[in-house]
Design an enzyme around this catalytic site. Structure first.
Site, mmCIF file in Angstrom:
data_model
loop_
_atom_site.group_PDB
_atom_site.id
_atom_site.type_symbol
_atom_site.label_atom_id
_atom_site.label_comp_id
_atom_site.label_asym_id
_atom_site.label_seq_id
_atom_site.Cartn_x
_atom_site.Cartn_y
_atom_site.Cartn_z
ATOM 1 N N ASP A 1 0.877 -1.162 0.000
ATOM 2 C CA ASP A 1 0.000 0.000 0.000
ATOM 3 C C ASP A 1 0.922 1.222 0.000
ATOM 4 O O ASP A 1 2.106 1.119 0.329
ATOM 5 C CB ASP A 1 -0.881 -0.013 1.251
ATOM 6 C CG ASP A 1 -1.689 1.256 1.414
ATOM 7 O OD1 ASP A 1 -2.391 1.642 0.465
ATOM 8 O OD2 ASP A 1 -1.590 1.876 2.492
ATOM 9 N N LEU A 2 0.393 2.394 -0.358
ATOM 10 C CA LEU A 2 1.229 3.589 -0.423
ATOM 11 C C LEU A 2 0.991 4.525 0.757
ATOM 12 O O LEU A 2 1.858 4.722 1.608
ATOM 13 C CB LEU A 2 0.970 4.321 -1.748
ATOM 14 C CG LEU A 2 1.772 5.600 -1.979
ATOM 15 C CD1 LEU A 2 3.269 5.323 -1.991
ATOM 16 C CD2 LEU A 2 1.334 6.261 -3.284
ATOM 17 N N ASP A 3 -0.215 5.095 0.831
ATOM 18 C CA ASP A 3 -0.508 6.115 1.839
ATOM 19 C C ASP A 3 -0.632 5.513 3.232
ATOM 20 O O ASP A 3 -1.456 4.628 3.466
ATOM 21 C CB ASP A 3 -1.798 6.850 1.472
ATOM 22 C CG ASP A 3 -1.674 7.569 0.140
ATOM 23 O OD1 ASP A 3 -0.865 8.503 0.050
ATOM 24 O OD2 ASP A 3 -2.358 7.170 -0.822
ATOM 25 N N ASP B 1 -1.713 -0.598 6.000
ATOM 26 C CA ASP B 1 -1.941 0.061 7.290
ATOM 27 C C ASP B 1 -3.410 0.175 7.645
ATOM 28 O O ASP B 1 -3.747 0.400 8.803
ATOM 29 C CB ASP B 1 -1.331 1.476 7.282
ATOM 30 C CG ASP B 1 -2.122 2.446 6.422
ATOM 31 O OD1 ASP B 1 -2.539 3.506 6.931
ATOM 32 O OD2 ASP B 1 -2.335 2.155 5.225
#
Length: 268
Positions: A30-32, A205
């Site tokens: 995941d990125l954010d 997250d």
């Protein structure tokens, strides 16, 4: 496959850590909030905006409102309805409904976040872990619910981490028909890496992202957000490994059959 997943679900429900008998062929990020610290920045920016408008709202109240709205929008391609839903709830709770519409609040917040994206930092340990995986020859991909325009801004801010990715999948990708917790983004990333998702590790997250990784059949590493305890995330969410301290430097390499980080890096 269904039988395998049911067996795995049973083991997880019992609170046991699933041992990895299958090698890790790729890591899907995941990125954010996982690789870059946009999640906390977005909440703090929204909180500051509310104060400037004459309202008051603690993060402990704000975060659940936004998370609940994201859950309500499950499976939707567009994000507009979920954003306006949390904006409406925020305006109601803060007594600011007469000052502006939900759409106007979202627009103000998005404008500020666009200006801040270039200044958002990598999550602690992100570069070390991604570089280590790259040096081991493990393919990596980003699968994010940010759109391509937003990702392009973040990529310009942090080319060092994007340069180590083999694939980047965004929310407006034509193959991503449903948002997390649907598994579309992970399946698309794995397919483009030419890997089976069941032999990939997803790092996430958010509870919805963890659910989507599990739905894709991947093994899931949960990274609790700064304001969310591992215990809270763990309720109703199935993961193979939860980073209790929320630190990527605690990534369980050995659990997935990979050499660990050099000891000097894990002490950061």
């Amino acid at each position: 496959h269904v039988g395998q997943l049911d067996h795995r679900l049973t083991k997880l429900a019992m609170g046991g850590l699933v041992s990895s008998s299958v090698p890790c062929d790729a890591v899907l990020w995941d990125l954010d909030g996982t690789l870059i610290d946009t999640s906390s920045a977005s909440m703090i920016t929204l909180q500051q905006l509310i104060v400037e408008l004459g309202g008051e709202l603690e993060l402990s109240t704000l975060v659940p409102i936004v998370e609940q709205s994201a859950a309500i929008s499950t499976g939707q391609k567009a994000t507009k309805s979920s954003k306006e839903h949390w904006a409406q709830q925020v305006l109601r709770v803060t007594g600011l409904e007469a000052k502006l519409t939900p759409a106007a609040l979202v627009k103000k917040w998005e404008d500020r976040m666009i200006k801040k994206r270039a200044d958002i930092q990598l999550m602690p340990g992100a570069m070390e872990v991604v570089s280590h995986l790259h040096n081991l020859g493990i393919p990596q991909a980003i699968a994010t619910m940010s759109n391509s325009r937003s990702v392009a801004i973040k990529q310009r801010a942090h080319p060092e981490i994007f340069d180590l990715m083999d694939v980047v999948v965004t929310s407006d990708d034509p193959d991503v028909r449903n948002r997390k917790p649907a598994p579309d983004c992970w399946l698309t990333a794995a397919q483009r890496l030419k890997k089976k998702c069941t032999r990939c590790v997803v790092v996430e997250d958010s509870p919805e992202g963890m659910r989507s990784g599990f739905a894709a059949g991947a093994r899931v590493v949960g990274v609790p957000a700064a304001w969310t305890s591992p215990e809270k995330i763990g309720r109703g969410v199935k993961v193979d490994y939860m980073l209790q301290r929320g630190l990527l430097l605690d990534f369980p390499f050995k659990q997935f059959g990979l050499p660990p980080l050099p000891p000097q890096l894990t002490k950061k």
